[in-house]
Design an enzyme around this catalytic site. Structure first.
Site, PDB file in Angstrom:
ATOM      1  N   HIS A 106       0.951  -1.072   0.011  1.00 14.32           N
ATOM      2  CA  HIS A 106       0.017   0.039  -0.005  1.00 14.32           C
ATOM      3  C   HIS A 106       0.639   1.302  -0.021  1.00 14.32           C
ATOM      4  CE1 HIS A 106       1.009   0.233   4.205  1.00 14.32           C
ATOM      5  NE2 HIS A 106       0.549  -1.018   4.451  1.00 14.32           N
ATOM      6  N   GLU A 107       0.421   2.569   0.100  1.00  9.24           N
ATOM      7  CA  GLU A 107       1.172   3.743  -0.145  1.00  9.24           C
ATOM      8  C   GLU A 107       2.075   3.791   1.016  1.00  9.24           C
ATOM      9  OE1 GLU A 107       1.919   6.245  -2.211  1.00  9.24           O
ATOM     10  OE2 GLU A 107       0.750   4.825  -3.713  1.00  9.24           O
TER      11      GLU A 107
ATOM     12  N   HIS B  93       4.067   1.517   2.326  1.00 14.26           N
ATOM     13  CA  HIS B  93       5.195   0.781   1.847  1.00 14.26           C
ATOM     14  C   HIS B  93       5.777   1.530   0.816  1.00 14.26           C
ATOM     15  CE1 HIS B  93       2.569  -2.672   3.029  1.00 14.26           C
ATOM     16  NE2 HIS B  93       3.770  -3.142   3.673  1.00 14.26           N
TER      17      HIS B  93
ATOM     18  N   GLN C 113       7.021   4.142  10.658  1.00 15.23           N
ATOM     19  CA  GLN C 113       6.853   4.570  12.221  1.00 15.23           C
ATOM     20  C   GLN C 113       5.578   3.876  12.541  1.00 15.23           C
ATOM     21  OE1 GLN C 113       8.615   6.569  14.080  1.00 15.23           O
ATOM     22  NE2 GLN C 113       7.330   6.248  15.612  1.00 15.23           N
TER      23      GLN C 113
ATOM     24  N   ASP D  14       4.978   0.887  12.945  1.00 10.65           N
ATOM     25  CA  ASP D  14       5.155  -0.279  13.779  1.00 10.65           C
ATOM     26  C   ASP D  14       6.312   0.344  14.626  1.00 10.65           C
ATOM     27  OD1 ASP D  14       3.523  -1.817  12.336  1.00 10.65           O
ATOM     28  OD2 ASP D  14       4.934  -1.829  10.637  1.00 10.65           O
TER      29      ASP D  14
ATOM     30  N   ARG E 125      -3.378  -5.374   6.700  1.00 14.36           N
ATOM     31  CA  ARG E 125      -4.353  -5.652   7.682  1.00 14.36           C
ATOM     32  C   ARG E 125      -5.771  -5.166   7.603  1.00 14.36           C
ATOM     33  NH1 ARG E 125       0.028  -8.027  10.975  1.00 14.36           N
ATOM     34  NH2 ARG E 125      -0.025 -10.388  10.715  1.00 14.36           N
TER      35      ARG E 125
HETATM   36  O1  PAF Z   1       6.462  -5.172   8.895  1.00 13.12           O
HETATM   37  C1  PAF Z   1       6.445  -5.974   8.048  1.00 13.12           C
HETATM   38  O2  PAF Z   1       6.050  -6.123   7.209  1.00 13.12           O
HETATM   39  C2  PAF Z   1       7.283  -7.213   8.684  1.00 13.12           C
HETATM   40  O3  PAF Z   1       7.404  -7.463  10.140  1.00 13.12           O
HETATM   41  C3  PAF Z   1       8.679  -7.169   8.290  1.00 13.12           C
HETATM   42  C4  PAF Z   1       9.598  -6.146   8.730  1.00 13.12           C
HETATM   43  C5  PAF Z   1       8.705  -7.060   6.689  1.00 13.12           C
HETATM   44  C6  PAF Z   1       9.496  -8.441   8.987  1.00 13.12           C
HETATM   45  O4  PAF Z   1       8.724  -9.645   8.083  1.00 13.12           O
END
Ligand code: PAF
Length: 201
Positions: free
Chosen positions: A34-35, A37, A148, A150, A187
């Site tokens: 998504h945006e 990423h 950020q 996460d 999710r």
């Molecule tokens: O944030 C995520 O998508 C995952 O925890 C990661 C960092 C790709 C590790 O699998």
């Protein structure tokens, strides 16, 4: 854009990029992009010579009864989005290559991984840290980009990098939100309309 599935090919390509003196920016993901990423891809693109995106749904960060089997995946869509954002390499390893039969070594951060997500998901960060270390070994990045959103994950990974003296700089990009304020997340697809409203709280 090159799509790599094999671990030794990934290491060879990363090694060649380094030999050529190119800086490598890594964006680790579990796909369903998504945006959020893609904003990390843009950050990497701005500051690094080569951008590698990894797409790997890491089984070891899911606890029993969690959504590993259902985790949303759409590789064709993800590859098209990466191509559009000028990614150089997409690394899509298989589970049995990354965690082959008999794999018995894990990395654990024992302080920052306690509490918050660690409270309800006691093995989650062990899986995250282990796979990130593997991805760093395979892709040899100078910089790795995380969101950020996460926040605990970024703190735990930074600690692992510090404690293991890894030559990787961890960059953290701002949370990207839907127009109504909800942080973007793969999710979010799980939410029905009532849960989607509640998520704004
Ligand atoms: O944030 C995520 O998508 C995952 O925890 C990661 C960092 C790709 C590790 O699998």
């Amino acid at each position: 854009m090159r799509v790599i599935r094999l671990l030794d090919e990934m290491q060879q390509v990363a090694g060649s990029l380094r030999t050529e003196g190119k800086s490598i920016g890594l964006v680790p993901t579990m796909g369903c992009l998504h945006e959020g990423h893609l904003s990390l891809v843009d950050l990497a693109r701005e500051s690094c010579d080569a951008v590698i995106v990894t797409i790997f749904v890491n089984p070891t960060q899911f606890g029993e009864g969690e959504d590993f089997e259902q985790y949303p995946q759409d590789l064709d869509r993800d590859l098209a989005l990466c191509e559009d954002r000028h990614v150089d390499v997409v690394f899509v390893p298989t589970g049995s290559d990354v965690f082959p039969k008999g794999h018995s070594t894990f990395v654990e951060e024992t302080e920052l991984a306690q509490g918050l997500c660690g409270e309800t998901r006691p093995t989650h960060f062990r899986g995250v840290v282990t796979v990130c270390l593997k991805l760093f070994v395979l892709c040899q990045p100078d910089f790795a980009f995380f969101g950020q959103k996460d926040a605990q994950q970024t703190a735990v990974i930074r600690r692992m990098v510090r404690d293991f003296h890894l030559p990787v700089v961890i960059e953290v990009g701002p949370t990207v939100r839907e127009p109504d304020g909800l942080a973007m997340s793969s999710r979010n697809l799980y939410l029905d309309s009532e849960q989607r409203q509640e998520a704004l709280l």
